[in-house]
Design an enzyme around this catalytic site. Structure first.
Site, PDB file in Angstrom:
ATOM      1  CB  THR A 131       1.968   2.680   4.481  1.00  0.00           C
ATOM      2  OG1 THR A 131       1.889   1.979   5.719  1.00  0.00           O
ATOM      3  CG2 THR A 131       1.556   1.724   3.367  1.00  0.00           C
ATOM      4  CG  ASP A 132       5.054   1.149   8.688  1.00  0.00           C
ATOM      5  OD1 ASP A 132       3.860   1.043   8.348  1.00  0.00           O
ATOM      6  OD2 ASP A 132       5.390   1.361   9.871  1.00  0.00           O
ATOM      7  CD  GLU A 133      -0.592  -1.495   7.550  1.00  0.00           C
ATOM      8  OE1 GLU A 133      -1.040  -2.539   7.032  1.00  0.00           O
ATOM      9  OE2 GLU A 133      -1.269  -0.708   8.204  1.00  0.00           O
ATOM     10  CE1 TYR A 155      -3.450   2.290   2.839  1.00  0.00           C
ATOM     11  CE2 TYR A 155      -2.396   1.094   4.642  1.00  0.00           C
ATOM     12  CZ  TYR A 155      -2.493   2.212   3.852  1.00  0.00           C
ATOM     13  OH  TYR A 155      -1.652   3.270   4.048  1.00  0.00           O
ATOM     14  CE  LYS A 159      -0.235   4.304   0.252  1.00  0.00           C
ATOM     15  NZ  LYS A 159      -0.572   5.679  -0.249  1.00  0.00           N
TER      16      LYS A 159
END
Length: 366
Positions: A131-133, A155, A159
């Site tokens: 994810t870009d997060e 979260y 990741k």
């Protein structure tokens, strides 16, 4: 029937995973596609009805953290390619139950990597969907694949940790890994905790769109078909050991998103749109935006082809045509209604979600 390739998709019954599985099954009848999924609340067998009877599709209900099961699959099925999408993804819940996110997102990835490394059949690709997060938030800086990883919630931290595990198997064993980091992916069949289907569900229930907080949050939205094409390209042309951002220039403020959906669903004039909006308390530690560059992927030939106008039109139409698709997602549908109506603005569905689904599905709301 003899198949020329065997592909394992973890989390293949989730939103992105089901689109990927359908694409794989339909585009390559000569490949065997195995879907490993735990079928929790945000996954639906209905997502795969179009391929469930196909000769080249196999479904295995199971937990990616189950080392005995995962080792058995890798040792008996001659897996050539793994798309690892299974993850817990609900940001708000990651603050409430971080240990469960660590178990699924980190331990599940560790189990899968270990099984892939020890399998007798040599793996050709291990594609980890992230994810870009993991970059954290930015106001001005646009992140590329070399930008530092600074996750800002449990979260995204899990990741990022899983990414380090994946890369360690490349560094130590040359396991042929590739990592993708995607923007917000949207489209038909997405579970109703994500911002677009959440707003659509509220409007279909004649409820207001609940806007979390007053800060000017925005998200980059990528239509699911474009994401699937990116995964195909990474499989075919991606360089092992590399990371590829999967991004779009379509950045939509959450307020604008809500207003657009109100007009599309309720067909009201601009003067009445605000009557369908409600501000609710923000969730903890909200990132304003996640801008990323994706030149590396574009150099392989990828471009986002579905415009925002077309993608959101298709998405709205699907939810209007399939209002009962997620009616079996909870044993008690009234529980969903209770949570969707909460003044706290929490996401539709179980208060403590637990599912194996798509790595890039995230953000319960904004």
């Amino acid at each position: 029937m003899d198949f020329s390739m065997t592909v394992l998709v973890t989390g293949g019954s989730g939103f992105i995973g089901s689109h990927l599985v359908c694409s794989l099954v339909n585009r390559h009848p000569d490949w065997r596609i195995i879907n490993l999924d735990d079928l929790d609340y945000c996954c639906s067998p209905k997502s795969l009805e179009s391929v469930e009877d196909r000769a080249n599709y196999t479904f295995i209900k199971g937990d990616v953290c189950n080392s005995q099961l995962v080792n058995h699959i890798l040792n008996t099925e001659n897996i050539d390619v793994i798309f690892h999408l299974a993850a817990k993804t609900h940001v708000e819940s990651s603050f409430e139950t971080p240990s469960s996110f660590q178990r699924v997102n980190i331990d599940g990835t560790r189990v899968l990597l270990g099984a892939a490394h020890q399998a007798r059949h040599q793996l050709q690709r291990f594609i980890y969907v992230s994810t870009d997060e993991v970059y954290g938030a930015s106001v001005d800086q646009v992140f590329d694949e070399s930008s530092p990883v600074r996750p800002s919630n449990p979260y995204s931290a899990t990741k990022a940790a899983a990414e380090y595990l994946v890369r360690s198997y490349w560094d130590k064993y040359k396991l042929p890994i590739i990592i993708t980091r995607s923007n917000n992916i949207y489209g038909p069949r997405q579970f109703t905790e994500k911002v677009i289907p959440r707003f659509l569900t509220l409007l279909q229930m004649n409820r207001k769109c609940t806007i979390q907080g007053t800060l000017p949050k925005s998200r980059h939205f990528l239509f699911v078909d474009d994401a699937i094409n990116a995964f195909w390209l990474v499989l075919e042309k991606g360089i092992v050991g590399e990371i590829y951002n999967v991004g779009t220039g379509c950045e939509i403020p959450i307020m604008q998103l809500a207003r657009e959906l109100v007009k599309m669903v309720k067909n009201v004039p601009d003067s009445e749109v605000n009557e369908w909006l409600e501000f609710v308390p923000d969730r903890p530690c909200v990132d304003l935006r996640y801008p990323i560059k994706c030149e590396k992927l574009q150099q392989l030939g990828w471009r986002a082809e579905v415009s925002w106008a077309e993608g959101i039109r298709q998405t709205v139409k699907w939810y209007q045509d399939n209002p009962d698709f997620w009616s079996d997602a909870s044993e008690d549908q009234e529980e969903i209604r209770i949570h969707v109506n909460k003044d706290s603005g929490k996401a539709v569905g179980s208060p403590v979600p637990c599912c194996l689904t798509d790595g890039t599905q995230r953000d319960a709301e904004q």
